[in-house]
Design an enzyme around this catalytic site. Structure first.
Site, PDB file in Angstrom:
ATOM      1  N   LYS A  13       0.824  -1.216   0.000  1.00  0.00           N
ATOM      2  CA  LYS A  13       0.000   0.000   0.000  1.00  0.00           C
ATOM      3  C   LYS A  13       0.859   1.266   0.000  1.00  0.00           C
ATOM      4  O   LYS A  13       0.567   2.208  -0.715  1.00  0.00           O
ATOM      5  CB  LYS A  13      -0.908   0.050   1.246  1.00  0.00           C
ATOM      6  CG  LYS A  13      -1.899  -1.099   1.334  1.00  0.00           C
ATOM      7  CD  LYS A  13      -2.844  -0.919   2.518  1.00  0.00           C
ATOM      8  CE  LYS A  13      -2.158  -0.947   3.880  1.00  0.00           C
ATOM      9  NZ  LYS A  13      -1.587  -2.261   4.263  1.00  0.00           N
ATOM     10  N   ARG A  88      -8.713   1.997  10.431  1.00  0.00           N
ATOM     11  CA  ARG A  88      -8.397   0.598  10.719  1.00  0.00           C
ATOM     12  C   ARG A  88      -9.385  -0.018  11.696  1.00  0.00           C
ATOM     13  O   ARG A  88      -9.295  -1.205  11.990  1.00  0.00           O
ATOM     14  CB  ARG A  88      -7.004   0.519  11.348  1.00  0.00           C
ATOM     15  CG  ARG A  88      -5.882   0.069  10.401  1.00  0.00           C
ATOM     16  CD  ARG A  88      -4.590   0.290  11.154  1.00  0.00           C
ATOM     17  NE  ARG A  88      -3.490  -0.539  10.775  1.00  0.00           N
ATOM     18  CZ  ARG A  88      -2.438  -0.112  10.083  1.00  0.00           C
ATOM     19  NH1 ARG A  88      -2.418   1.093   9.592  1.00  0.00           N
ATOM     20  NH2 ARG A  88      -1.417  -0.919   9.870  1.00  0.00           N
ATOM     21  N   ARG A 127      11.623  -6.625   3.027  1.00  0.00           N
ATOM     22  CA  ARG A 127      11.434  -5.170   3.004  1.00  0.00           C
ATOM     23  C   ARG A 127      12.524  -4.451   3.791  1.00  0.00           C
ATOM     24  O   ARG A 127      12.848  -4.838   4.910  1.00  0.00           O
ATOM     25  CB  ARG A 127      10.067  -4.820   3.588  1.00  0.00           C
ATOM     26  CG  ARG A 127       9.858  -3.316   3.722  1.00  0.00           C
ATOM     27  CD  ARG A 127       8.431  -2.931   3.807  1.00  0.00           C
ATOM     28  NE  ARG A 127       7.801  -3.243   5.075  1.00  0.00           N
ATOM     29  CZ  ARG A 127       6.536  -2.942   5.352  1.00  0.00           C
ATOM     30  NH1 ARG A 127       5.788  -2.365   4.434  1.00  0.00           N
ATOM     31  NH2 ARG A 127       6.020  -3.233   6.520  1.00  0.00           N
ATOM     32  N   ARG A 160      12.135  -2.811   9.312  1.00  0.00           N
ATOM     33  CA  ARG A 160      11.229  -2.281  10.334  1.00  0.00           C
ATOM     34  C   ARG A 160      11.155  -3.255  11.504  1.00  0.00           C
ATOM     35  O   ARG A 160      11.013  -4.456  11.298  1.00  0.00           O
ATOM     36  CB  ARG A 160       9.831  -2.091   9.743  1.00  0.00           C
ATOM     37  CG  ARG A 160       9.625  -0.725   9.142  1.00  0.00           C
ATOM     38  CD  ARG A 160       8.333  -0.620   8.400  1.00  0.00           C
ATOM     39  NE  ARG A 160       7.158  -1.006   9.161  1.00  0.00           N
ATOM     40  CZ  ARG A 160       5.904  -0.799   8.762  1.00  0.00           C
ATOM     41  NH1 ARG A 160       5.685  -0.202   7.604  1.00  0.00           N
ATOM     42  NH2 ARG A 160       4.888  -1.192   9.487  1.00  0.00           N
ATOM     43  N   ARG A 171       0.101  -8.592  13.681  1.00  0.00           N
ATOM     44  CA  ARG A 171      -0.493  -7.557  12.816  1.00  0.00           C
ATOM     45  C   ARG A 171      -1.569  -8.164  11.918  1.00  0.00           C
ATOM     46  O   ARG A 171      -2.611  -7.549  11.672  1.00  0.00           O
ATOM     47  CB  ARG A 171       0.598  -6.886  11.982  1.00  0.00           C
ATOM     48  CG  ARG A 171       1.434  -5.918  12.796  1.00  0.00           C
ATOM     49  CD  ARG A 171       2.762  -5.629  12.155  1.00  0.00           C
ATOM     50  NE  ARG A 171       2.663  -4.875  10.922  1.00  0.00           N
ATOM     51  CZ  ARG A 171       3.615  -4.812   9.999  1.00  0.00           C
ATOM     52  NH1 ARG A 171       4.747  -5.477  10.185  1.00  0.00           N
ATOM     53  NH2 ARG A 171       3.458  -4.109   8.917  1.00  0.00           N
TER      54      ARG A 171
HETATM   55  P1  AMP Z   1       1.641   0.626   8.966  1.00  0.00           P
HETATM   56  O1  AMP Z   1       2.857   1.364   8.535  1.00  0.00           O
HETATM   57  O2  AMP Z   1       0.375   1.140   8.322  1.00  0.00           O
HETATM   58  O3  AMP Z   1       1.797  -0.863   8.825  1.00  0.00           O
HETATM   59  O4  AMP Z   1       1.460   0.936  10.523  1.00  0.00           O
HETATM   60  C1  AMP Z   1       2.462   0.593  11.462  1.00  0.00           C
HETATM   61  C2  AMP Z   1       1.898   0.580  12.856  1.00  0.00           C
HETATM   62  O5  AMP Z   1       1.451   1.881  13.220  1.00  0.00           O
HETATM   63  C3  AMP Z   1       0.684  -0.312  13.055  1.00  0.00           C
HETATM   64  O6  AMP Z   1       1.025  -1.671  13.253  1.00  0.00           O
HETATM   65  C4  AMP Z   1       0.069   0.325  14.299  1.00  0.00           C
HETATM   66  O7  AMP Z   1       0.803  -0.017  15.459  1.00  0.00           O
HETATM   67  C5  AMP Z   1       0.286   1.810  14.035  1.00  0.00           C
HETATM   68  N1  AMP Z   1      -0.860   2.370  13.253  1.00  0.00           N
HETATM   69  C6  AMP Z   1      -0.836   2.777  11.964  1.00  0.00           C
HETATM   70  N2  AMP Z   1      -2.038   3.194  11.572  1.00  0.00           N
HETATM   71  C7  AMP Z   1      -2.861   3.049  12.630  1.00  0.00           C
HETATM   72  C8  AMP Z   1      -4.246   3.281  12.848  1.00  0.00           C
HETATM   73  N3  AMP Z   1      -5.033   3.756  11.870  1.00  0.00           N
HETATM   74  N4  AMP Z   1      -4.743   2.988  14.077  1.00  0.00           N
HETATM   75  C9  AMP Z   1      -3.974   2.524  15.063  1.00  0.00           C
HETATM   76  N5  AMP Z   1      -2.671   2.248  14.928  1.00  0.00           N
HETATM   77  C10 AMP Z   1      -2.100   2.511  13.727  1.00  0.00           C
END
Ligand code: AMP
Length: 215
Positions: A13, A88, A127, A160, A171
């Site tokens: 994404k 989310r 990644r 990461r 996740r």
């Molecule tokens: P991502 O880069 O989108 O995979 O997000 C990394 C991490 O950030 C997630 O695993 C959550 O811990 C936190 N995070 C990102 N977006 C959200 C959201 N909309 N609500 C809550 N936590 C979030």
């Protein structure tokens, strides 16, 4: 153009959101990137976010909603945005609706990235990203020119912390429980589109443009 990207971790994404946002001249708003920046800056929120993210859990809705409300109200987001990683949860989807109502705007499309479990594992384990500019690479499908080094910044690439096997498992679990239920909401509104996210960056990008055109 107001787009929402959904899909499991590792669906690609972020890469596509950045590209599509540039294509439409709108900001790419990624909550994960916002939390990671807070972590790098060493703020109180960043410290909390770091712990939660490392486990693969979600930050509380109130915090996340507040951050998004602030970001979406900024000038550059008035003409549109690509939301990546938000909403989310059902509470977040509700807040997004309220914010859009305030602006007299609608979501044009919610795009779900479709990938297989094997593909997720392969993408996340390979990644790497640049800690300075955030550019995303993959050891096999998108290697940097010099191994382990960012093409733009020359910085050492990093994995990461939440791409560890344990965190990825959590996740995926959280995604299934908290985020998947949102699909129905957007299907009912007729704005939900599914895009096959397996293929080259270019192929997936073209499919996204087609899905948006077919609205
Ligand atoms: P991502 O880069 O989108 O995979 O997000 C990394 C991490 O950030 C997630 O695993 C959550 O811990 C936190 N995070 C990102 N977006 C959200 C959201 N909309 N609500 C809550 N936590 C979030």
């Amino acid at each position: 153009m107001r787009l929402v990207f959904m899909g499991p971790p590792g669906a690609g994404k972020g890469t596509q959101a950045a590209r599509l946002a540039e294509h439409f001249g709108v900001p790419h708003i990624a909550t994960g990137d916002i939390f990671r920046r807070e972590l790098e800056s060493g703020t109180r929120l960043g410290k909390k976010a770091g712990e939660v993210m490392a486990r693969g859990d979600l930050l509380p809705d109130e915090i996340t909603n507040e951050i998004i409300a602030k970001r979406i109200r900024q000038e550059d987001a008035q003409k549109g945005f690509v939301l990546d990683g938000y909403p989310r949860t059902p509470s977040q989807a509700k807040v997004l609706d309220q914010l859009l109502e305030e602006m007299g705007a609608n979501i044009d499309a919610v795009i779900k990235f479709m990938v297989t479990g094997d593909e997720i594992v392969s993408r996340l384990s390979g990644r790497r990203s640049c800690p300075v500019c955030g550019e995303i690479y993959h050891l096999v499908t998108r290697p940097p020119m010099n191994p382990g080094v960012c093409d733009n910044e020359g910085a050492a690439l990093e994995m990461r912390p939440d791409d560890s096997e344990e965190s990825v498992r959590n996740r995926l679990e959280v995604y299934g429980q908290e985020t998947k239920p949102l699909y129905d909401l957007y299907v009912a509104r007729g704005i939900f589109r599914e895009v096959d996210a397996i293929g080259s960056t270019e192929e997936v990008f073209q499919r996204l443009l087609d899905a948006i055109d077919s609205r």
